[in-house]
Design an enzyme around this catalytic site. Structure first.
Site, PDB file in Angstrom:
ATOM      1  N   LYS A 107      16.659  23.361 -32.283  1.00 34.46           N
ATOM      2  CA  LYS A 107      16.192  23.777 -33.583  1.00 34.46           C
ATOM      3  C   LYS A 107      15.490  22.618 -34.136  1.00 34.46           C
ATOM      4  CE  LYS A 107      20.500  26.136 -34.686  1.00 34.46           C
ATOM      5  NZ  LYS A 107      21.416  26.288 -33.599  1.00 34.46           N
TER       6      LYS A 107
HETATM    7  C1  LIG Z   1      21.630  27.418 -32.709  1.00 32.30           C
HETATM    8  C2  LIG Z   1      22.071  27.381 -31.395  1.00 32.30           C
HETATM    9  C3  LIG Z   1      21.965  28.343 -30.619  1.00 32.30           C
HETATM   10  C4  LIG Z   1      21.755  29.851 -30.881  1.00 32.30           C
HETATM   11  O1  LIG Z   1      20.572  30.086 -31.434  1.00 32.30           O
HETATM   12  P1  LIG Z   1      20.466  31.581 -32.525  1.00 32.30           P
HETATM   13  O2  LIG Z   1      18.831  31.364 -32.578  1.00 32.30           O
HETATM   14  O3  LIG Z   1      21.402  31.140 -33.638  1.00 32.30           O
HETATM   15  O4  LIG Z   1      20.759  32.644 -31.584  1.00 32.30           O
HETATM   16  C5  LIG Z   1      22.148  28.090 -29.244  1.00 32.30           C
HETATM   17  N1  LIG Z   1      22.585  26.942 -28.716  1.00 32.30           N
HETATM   18  C6  LIG Z   1      22.545  25.874 -29.564  1.00 32.30           C
HETATM   19  C7  LIG Z   1      22.685  24.423 -28.968  1.00 32.30           C
HETATM   20  C8  LIG Z   1      22.156  25.806 -30.896  1.00 32.30           C
HETATM   21  O5  LIG Z   1      22.138  24.701 -31.700  1.00 32.30           O
END
Ligand SMILES: *Cc1c(COP(=O)(O)O)cnc(C)c1O
Length: 430
Positions: A107
C-alpha cells in the site's frame, strides 16, 4: 481525464475533484470516462524504460491536465524510490515483491502517490484537507508514512485498540507532525462505521473537507497498475504467457492489474486468491454476489466481507458475467492451507512468504493444475516479518527485523483513546 460515479446519479468530475472528494456525492465510486490503450511500441520498448518512465506513461492520461507533466514526473519518481524485484521460485511460479517501501506493505505506492497529488492540489494551502482513515493494520501505516509532512493535509487514523500488531501500531502512532492516531475502544468494523458516519455528517462536512485514503480513492487505486508492468518488464523475455495471482481483500490491487491489461499489457489471465472471505470465489461459481460479515484469518488484510472495488471490475467487463469469468479465476484457502503453503515455499525454495503471499502462491498452484504452461506471478504484498508470530511458528526459525521496522520499534506511541462517534466528532471539530 474526467471521472463518473458508478452509481450514475452524480455529475462527472475532474481527477482533482475525484481525489479530494474520495467518493462521489451519490456514494458511488469514481471511474475514468475512458481508457486509451498505450501504443504497442511502449510495450515493445519496455526493457529500455525505467520504473518512473513506465509509470509516467501509464498514468498520464488519468491525471492530466490537472497535474502537469513536469509535476507528474517528480511525483512518480518520489513515489517509486525503491525496488520491485521478481523472485523466481521455479519455471512456473515467481513472486513479485511489493514490500520494499517504507512500511513494507504494497500500500506504500498508492499512499505515496495519493499524498503527493493532494499535496500538489493543496500547495497554496487555501483549503486544508483532512484525510480520515480506518485501518485494520497495514493501510494506516502506509497512509501515515505517505502523508507525513504534506502541507495542507491532516491525517486522522482510527485503529482498533489491541487488534493491530505491535509493529503496525508503532508505524501508526509514532510519526507526529500532521498525523494523528485515534485508538478506538472497539473493533475494526467500529472504526469503519465511525468513518462512514463522519462522511455523512453535514455539520462536519460543512466545516471541513474530509477525504478517504483507502482504495476507493482513485489516486490510491490507479498507481497500483504499475506493479504489473514492472513484473512484465522483468519476465517477458523468458515467458510468453504470464498470469498474475493477486491476494485480494478489497480487490483494489487486482482491479488495478486489470486496468494495466486494459492499457494493453499482454497478460492473459488473473487469479483472485482469497482466504475464507470468499464472496468473489463463490460469485464465480454461482453467479450470486452475496457479501457476508468478515471472518478473522491469519491473512487479516484480506478479511473483507464486501470488497468495495469489485464493482469497478464489473464495470470494466461491462457487467458481463461470462467476460469477467473468462478473464478471472478465483480460489479460496483456509488458514491451514496457508500455513502449509508457507512451510512448502520455505522447504522447497528456501523462501519466506507472508500469509498473504502464501495465499497468492496457492492460487498459482490451483491455476497451474489446469493450465500447466503458463508462468504465474503471485504478489508478495507484505514483508513476512510484519506477520512474525505466524511465520516463525510455521517455519520454526527466528526472523531478523528489517531496518524500516527496527527504526520505528524504538519510538514512543502517541494516540488518543476514543470510544464513541461523538468522541471522534468532538476531536475533529476542535
Ligand atoms: C491490503 C492488502 C491486501 C489486499 O489488497 P486489496 O487491494 O484490498 O485487494 C493484501 N495483502 C496485504 C498485505 C494488504 O495489506
Amino acid at each position: 481525464m474526467n471521472y463518473y460515479s458508478l452509481n450514475k446519479k452524480a455529475p462527472n468530475t475532474t481527477f482533482k475533484n475525484a481525489v479530494i472528494k474520495g467518493l462521489a456525492p451519490d456514494k458511488g465510486l469514481y471511474f475514468p470516462e475512458s481508457i486509451r490503450p498505450l501504443d504497442k511500441a511502449f510495450f515493445d520498448n519496455i526493457d529500455n524504460l525505467s520504473h518512473s518512465e513506465i509509470a509516467f506513461e501509464a498514468i498520464k492520461q488519468f491525471v492530466s491536465p490537472e497535474i502537469p507533466e513536469t509535476v507528474l514526473k517528480t511525483i512518480v519518481e518520489d513515489t517509486l524510490s525503491f525496488e520491485f524485484p521478481v523472485v523466481k521460485l521455479n519455471e512456473n511460479i515467481s513472486t513479485l515483491e511489493l514490500f520494499h517501501g517504507p512500511t513494507m506493505a504494497f500500500k506504500d505506492v498508492g499512499a505515496r502517490f495519493m499524498a503527493r497529488c493532494l499535496g500538489y492540489f493543496n500547495k497554496d494551502n487555501a483549503n486544508e484537507v483532512t484525510v480520515l482513515v480506518a485501518t485494520s493494520g497495514d493501510t494506516g501505516g502506509a497512509v501515515a508514512n505517505g502523508f507525513l509532512g504534506v502541507k495542507g493535509v491532516n491525517v486522522v487514523i482510527l485503529y482498533p485498540s489491541g487488534k493491530v500488531s505491535d509493529i503496525q501500531e508503532k508505524q501508526l502512532t509514532t510519526l507526529g507532525q500532521n498525523i494523528t492516531a485515534l485508538e478506538v475502544n472497539g473493533t475494526f468494523d467500529d472504526c469503519q462505521a465511525m468513518v462512514k458516519t463522519a462522511f455523512l455528517d453535514q455539520e462536519l462536512t460543512s466545516n471541513m473537507q474530509l477525504t478517504s485514503a483507502n482504495s476507493i480513492n482513485v489516486a490510491r487505486w490507479l498507481p497500483q497498475l504499475f506493479y504489473f508492468m514492472f513484473a512484465y518488464k522483468q519476465l517477458h523475455n523468458q515467458y510468453d504467457d504470464i498470469v498474475f495471482s493477486v491476494p485480494s481483500g478489497n480487490f483494489g490491487n487486482i482491479c488495478a492489474g486489470i486496468m494495466a491489461q486494459q492499457l494493453g499489457l499482454p497478460i492473459t489471465h488473473f487469479i483472485a486468491s482469497n482466504n475464507e472471505n470468499n464472496v468473489v470465489t463463490r460469485y464465480l461459481q454461482s453467479q450470486l454476489y452475496e457479501p457476508k460479515p468478515s471472518i478473522q484469518t491469519i491473512s487479516n488484510a484480506m478479511d473483507v466481507g464486501a470488497p468495495s472495488n469489485f464493482i469497478r471490475i464489473q464495470e470494466i467487463y461491462k457487467n458481463k458475467f461470462e467476460t469477467l469469468k473468462s478473464n478471472i479465476s478465483s480460489y479460496s484457502f483456509s488458514d491451514e492451507d496457508t500455513k502449509s503453503a508457507i512451510l512448502e515455499i520455505y522447504n522447497n525454495y528456501n523462501y519466506v512468504a507472508d500469509p498473504h503471499g502464501a495465499v497468492g502462491y496457492l492460487g498459482c498452484k490451483a491455476h497451474l493444475k489446469e493450465n500447466p504452461k503458463v508462468h504465474c506471478v503471485f504478489l508478495e504484498t507484505a514483508h513476512p516479518t510484519k506477520f512474525l508470530d505466524v511465520v516463525e511458528d510455521v517455519i520454526k526459525e527466528e526472523q531478523s527485523l528489517p531496518e524500516q521496522i527496527q527504526s520505528v520499534m524504538g519510538r514512543d506511541k502517541v494516540a488518543t483513546l476514543i470510544s464513541t462517534y461523538e468522541d471522534l466528532k468532538g476531536f475533529l471539530l476542535k
